[in-house]
Design an enzyme around this catalytic site. Structure first.
Site: not given
Ligand code: NAD
Ligand code: DAU
Length: 352
Positions: A35, A58-59, A99, A133-135, A159-160, A163, A199
């Site tokens: 991507t 692609d997975i 995804t 992720t921690d998110e 996103y989170s 996940k 960032l």
């Protein structure tokens, strides 16, 4: 012996593959959709290395993944593949659902079918390691204790949430089918090959280009930073000795407010590559509109990983951030390649 690594041309996946082959001769099959975030150049140093086999795909492509598993007979699958940028998930969540949720589901289906037909001894040692992720835990207040593995899931961004859904699917495939899974939930990574929409690399890139350094809101949001090769060593520890079906938090014990991170970057750049006019890069800092639903604070309690598997990060924030700035200064061609074309469209959509 072989492992299959998905998302291997991205930031953490590429660091993982490079680290892995730097320390062992066990071969790697790399699968990546390439991507906007996937960059074949990240693995260019492995071109011609017979231990590395790169596949563009692609997975979610079960026929492809099943064929790769049958052909290469890996002893483990490590899933790094994901859409990973929170701001992109806010402007366009669809790819994240596709995804991170559907892709992980299809990958689990392919892996389950492969694992179920392995001879008992190999099935017993096989591992599926899911990189998360921690998110997924949501946001902390200033006085709250850091996230442990027992913290409830409270994802706040598309996103989170995607996940979190993938983590639940991985858990369910262990609980229901007995698939030998491991999950890691890591804090913010930084280091070489970090895509300059995030960032730290964005600030380094903008600073050198004489552009504004955009700080969302008041810049007092806190992230817990981990140098990427420490994340890689944690994943290797969990893969080797993690308990099946369990999750492991990974973090650097490095909580920093965003504004402080940006000021640190400016101070290092002032020393390493001073501005032509002799003024500080900090003069380029600009406070901009906040991210919608912006999580205020993440902090990881990585105590379980240390107590049970003896893992500790090797880098402090101070050592890691200097190495990172140096890497970007030494790899301006890599940055220039990435920041042409589609990257510019993203920047103008997000920041104007
Ligand atoms: P990244 O965006 O830099 O890389 C993702 C890679 O996955 C890219 O190479 C992309 O081409 C590939 N990919 C995307 N969709 C795919 C698909 N359908 N099939 C195959 N490949 C696909 O992300 P990253 O920062 O390297 O993150 C890697 C993993 O680690 C992600 O799962 C992310 O959620 C997780 N994570 C990241 C951080 C962080 O700070 N970056 C922290 C904790 C966890
Ligand atoms: O915590 C782990 C997560 O860290 C990973 O799961 C994600 O894949 C990864 O992208 C990262 O998410 P963040 O949203 O924390 O990372 P990002 O670099 O986008 O932002 C870090 C902080 O800086 C966040 O509070 C938002 C802020 N920020 C970000 C950008 C891009 C700004 O103030 N200005 C910016 O221009």
């Amino acid at each position: 012996m072989t492992i299959l690594v998905t998302g291997s041309a991205g930031f953490i996946g590429a660091n993982f593959v490079l680290d892995w082959l730097g320390g062992t001769d066990e071969s790697v099959v790399s699968l990546d959709k390439l991507t906007y975030a996937g960059n074949r150049q990240n693995l260019a140093s492995l071109d011609g290395d017979s231990r590395h086999h790169f596949v563009h795909g692609d997975i979610a492509d079960q026929a492809l993944v099943s064929a790769l598993l049958a052909q290469h007979q890996p002893r483990a699958v490590l899933n790094f593949a994901a859409e990973s940028h929170v701001d992109r998930s806010i402007l366009g969540p669809e790819e994240f659902i596709q995804t991170n949720i559907v892709g992980t589901f299809r990958l689990l289906e392919s892996v389950k079918a492969y694992w179920q037909q392995l001879p008992a001894e190999r099935a017993g040692t096989f591992r599926f390691l899911h990189v998360s992720t921690d998110e997924v835990y949501g946001s902390l207040g200033a006085a709250d204790a850091a996230f442990t593995e027992q913290h409830q899931y409270e994802p706040n961004s598309p996103y989170s949430a995607s996940k979190a859904a993938s983590d639940h699917l991985v858990r369910a495939y262990h609980h229901t089918y007995g698939l030998p899974v491991l999950t890691t939930n890591c804090s913010n990574n930084y280091g070489p090959y970090h895509f300059p929409e995030k960032l730290i690399p964005l600030v380094i890139h903008n600073a050198l280009a004489g552009k504004e350094l955009p700080i969302y809101g008041d810049g007092q949001q806190v992230r817990d930073w981990l140098y990427v090769t420490d994340h890689c060593s944690a994943i290797r520890r969990v893969l080797a000795d993690g308990k099946l079906g369990e999750t492991y938090n990974v973090g650097g014990w490095n909580e920093k407010a965003n504004l402080d991170v940006v000021k640190t970057l400016c101070a290092i750049l002032d020393q390493e590559q001073p501005r032509a006019d002799g003024r500080s890069y900090a003069e380029q800092i600009a406070f901009v509109k906040d991210r919608p639903g912006h999580d205020r604070r993440y902090a990881i309690d990585a105590g379980k990983l240390e107590r049970e598997l003896g893992w500790k990060p090797a880098e402090t924030f101070e050592t890691g951030i200097r190495k990172t700035v140096r890497w970007y200064l030494d790899h301006q061609a890599w940055v220039a390649h990435i920041t042409s074309g589609a990257y510019r469209e993203w920047m103008s959509k997000q920041y104007q």
